[in-house]
Design an enzyme around this catalytic site. Structure first.
Site, PDB file in Angstrom:
ATOM      1  N   CYS A   1       0.828  -1.205   0.000  1.00 51.00           N
ATOM      2  CA  CYS A   1       0.000   0.000   0.000  1.00 51.00           C
ATOM      3  C   CYS A   1       0.862   1.254   0.000  1.00 51.00           C
ATOM      4  CB  CYS A   1      -0.913  -0.015   1.225  1.00 51.00           C
ATOM      5  SG  CYS A   1      -2.019   1.395   1.319  1.00 51.00           S
TER       6      CYS A   1
ATOM      7  N   CYS B   1       5.653  21.337   7.302  1.00 50.90           N
ATOM      8  CA  CYS B   1       5.398  19.916   7.014  1.00 50.90           C
ATOM      9  C   CYS B   1       6.536  19.328   6.190  1.00 50.90           C
ATOM     10  CB  CYS B   1       4.063  19.741   6.316  1.00 50.90           C
ATOM     11  SG  CYS B   1       3.889  20.728   4.846  1.00 50.90           S
TER      12      CYS B   1
END
Ligand code: SAH
Length: 455
Positions: free
Chosen positions: A79, A410
């Site tokens: 994934c 971030c």
């Protein structure tokens, strides 16, 4: 020694790259091996080789590292959502701290970094309040939903993602059930045909309100009342909508939203502040950690109630409203007009009157306000996207000489680049603290405090 494709070699992993890949060396030749961690000795297969390095695939672990754990999710390796689930959670935190420290040292040129311990989660699963599941079909034409495999758009059939809320699974089953019973087709990216593209689910962690939005390649949903009937049976269901997206694009949401049942938004809290969240609103996805991140930003801002604060890249005003509780006045700047509408409404529903918002580019609005109107700032908070702050903005910020600059980031690389520029203009980095908003992934948020270096 140079290796070639399909060679099998044994390597010990001694480092990890910023994307979570294991790095090992054989006689000075570097191997990048996805799915390995520091301390592993593994047999790997060369997939792509260059003069000084190669990408290799993990074939067999010979001696697993003691930093390893068995991933909770059986799809962790395929994934694209998680990259480092095979690291014990404490090691994930250590990896993220290192990522910040390494960027500040290498890119920022900082020597003594006042790093404080990263803020981790007590329970690093089921933390996301939002999930977007692509819908498609398997080889036999059966409807499936799940997540994209790494770097592709192949859907892994999996309705149990451990990062999302457990009840997502029930929502997905109900939507798939409705699609099967009413012969509603899934969208096919290759042909551009079929109806349902994505299922967006949002959940208010404090309010327990649920939102489901189906992104469709059409203007309406057949037998929509059946879908509503099924979803309404779930406790807390508050908003059922669809989003029209008929374009051949990777952008998930369409621009137009239609209401099927309930309210067009849900409500949730961060701290004591209430926010209205519609399908298109940006809202931090990990509410538990967001509260801690903002509390850190607030602490770094050192407000006493007398300050004028500018919150640049303010989104829907989440940080601005948090700061407004302790400041004299907060000004927010954000480029997306709808986000500013949300920010103004959020201020209003919380009875906050000392916050004002402007639509525009931070690097245009702030210089204009400063040069033409001579506005002042005691504290400036920035929370830019990954690419960091614009040069013009940094120049204006340092010219305004605020006592404190709080940088929420971030991306440690652009943070390091920007802190370096700010420090060249007489500021000093006083505090740096990471926060883990996205356990299982390589992403990390950082809050840094800069103050004027008064001699
Ligand atoms: N502080 C907010 C949002 C941070 S995300 C929160 O915590 O919720 C970064 C935001 O910067 C996004 O909302 C994005 O739309 C906005 N943005 C991107 N480029 C910008 C620019 N040049 N000027 C102002 N805002 C910008």
């Amino acid at each position: 020694m140079e290796y070639k494709k399909n060679d099998l070699v044994t390597v010990t992993i001694t480092d990890m790259g910023h994307d979570g890949e294991g790095i090992g060396k054989i006689d000075g030749y570097t191997l990048f091996v996805k799915d390995t961690v520091i301390g592993d000795t593994a047999e790997v297969k060369i997939m792509k080789s260059k003069k000084n390095y190669a990408y290799a695939r993990l074939m067999r672990l010979i001696t697993p590292s003691d930093r390893r754990t068995d991933p909770i999710c059986p799809y962790a390796r395929q994934c694209g959502g998680c990259q480092i689930q095979e690291l014990k959670y404490g090691e994930q935190l250590r990896f993220k701290e290192e990522k910040i420290r390494e960027s500040l040292t290498r890119i920022g040129g900082f020597a003594d970094i006042p790093m404080e311990p990263i803020i981790g989660m007590e329970n690093p699963y089921h933390y996301r309040n939002k999930a977007q599941f692509p819908v498609g079909t398997d080889r036999n034409g059966n409807l499936i939903t799940g997540f994209y495999a790494g770097r592709t758009h192949t859907i892994i059939n999996n309705t149990r993602c451990y990062l999302g809320v457990e009840k997502n699974e029930e929502v997905l089953q109900r939507v798939l059930g409705y699609m099967r019973e009413n012969h509603v087709s899934a969208y096919n990216e290759t042909t551009g045909k079929g109806l349902v593209r994505h299922i967006l689910i949002r959940c208010g962690f404090k309010t327990k309100e649920w939102m489901v939005c189906l992104v469709i390649n059409g203007r309406s949903l057949p037998a929509a009342d059946r879908l509503v009937e099924s979803l309404r049976q779930m406790d807390g269901m508050t908003s059922i909508t669809y989003s029209v997206n008929m374009e051949r694009t990777n952008v998930i949401m369409g621009k137009e939203t239609g209401l099927l049942w309930g309210k067009p938004y849900i409500t949730d809290y961060i701290g004591d502040i209430r926010y209205q969240i519609s399908p298109l609103s940006f809202f931090q996805v990990n509410p538990v950690q967001t509260e801690k991140l903002y509390a850190t930003a607030l602490e770094f801002a050192g407000l006493t109630g007398e300050e004028t604060v500018w919150d640049l890249y303010c989104g829907i005003g989440t940080i601005s409203l948090f700061l407004a509780q302790k400041a004299k006045m907060v000004y927010g700047v954000e480029i997306v007009p709808q986000a500013i509408e949300d920010a103004r409404r959020n201020a209003e529903i919380n009875g906050i009157t000392n916050a004002q918002f402007f639509v525009g580019r931070a690097e245009e609005v702030l210089p204009e306000k400063y040069e033409k109107e001579g506005v002042h700032a005691d504290v400036i908070v920035v929370d830019p996207p990954r690419k960091g702050c614009d040069e013009t903005l940094i120049r204006t910020m340092v010219k305004m000489r605020p006592e404190r600059i709080v940088y929420v980031s971030c991306d440690p690389a652009t943070l390091a680049r920007d802190l370096k520029k700010i420090c060249e203009e007489g500021y000093e980095v006083r505090r740096v603290r990471g926060a883990d908003m996205f356990p299982g992934t390589v992403h990390v948020e950082t809050v840094a405090l800069l103050t004027l270096d008064v001699v």
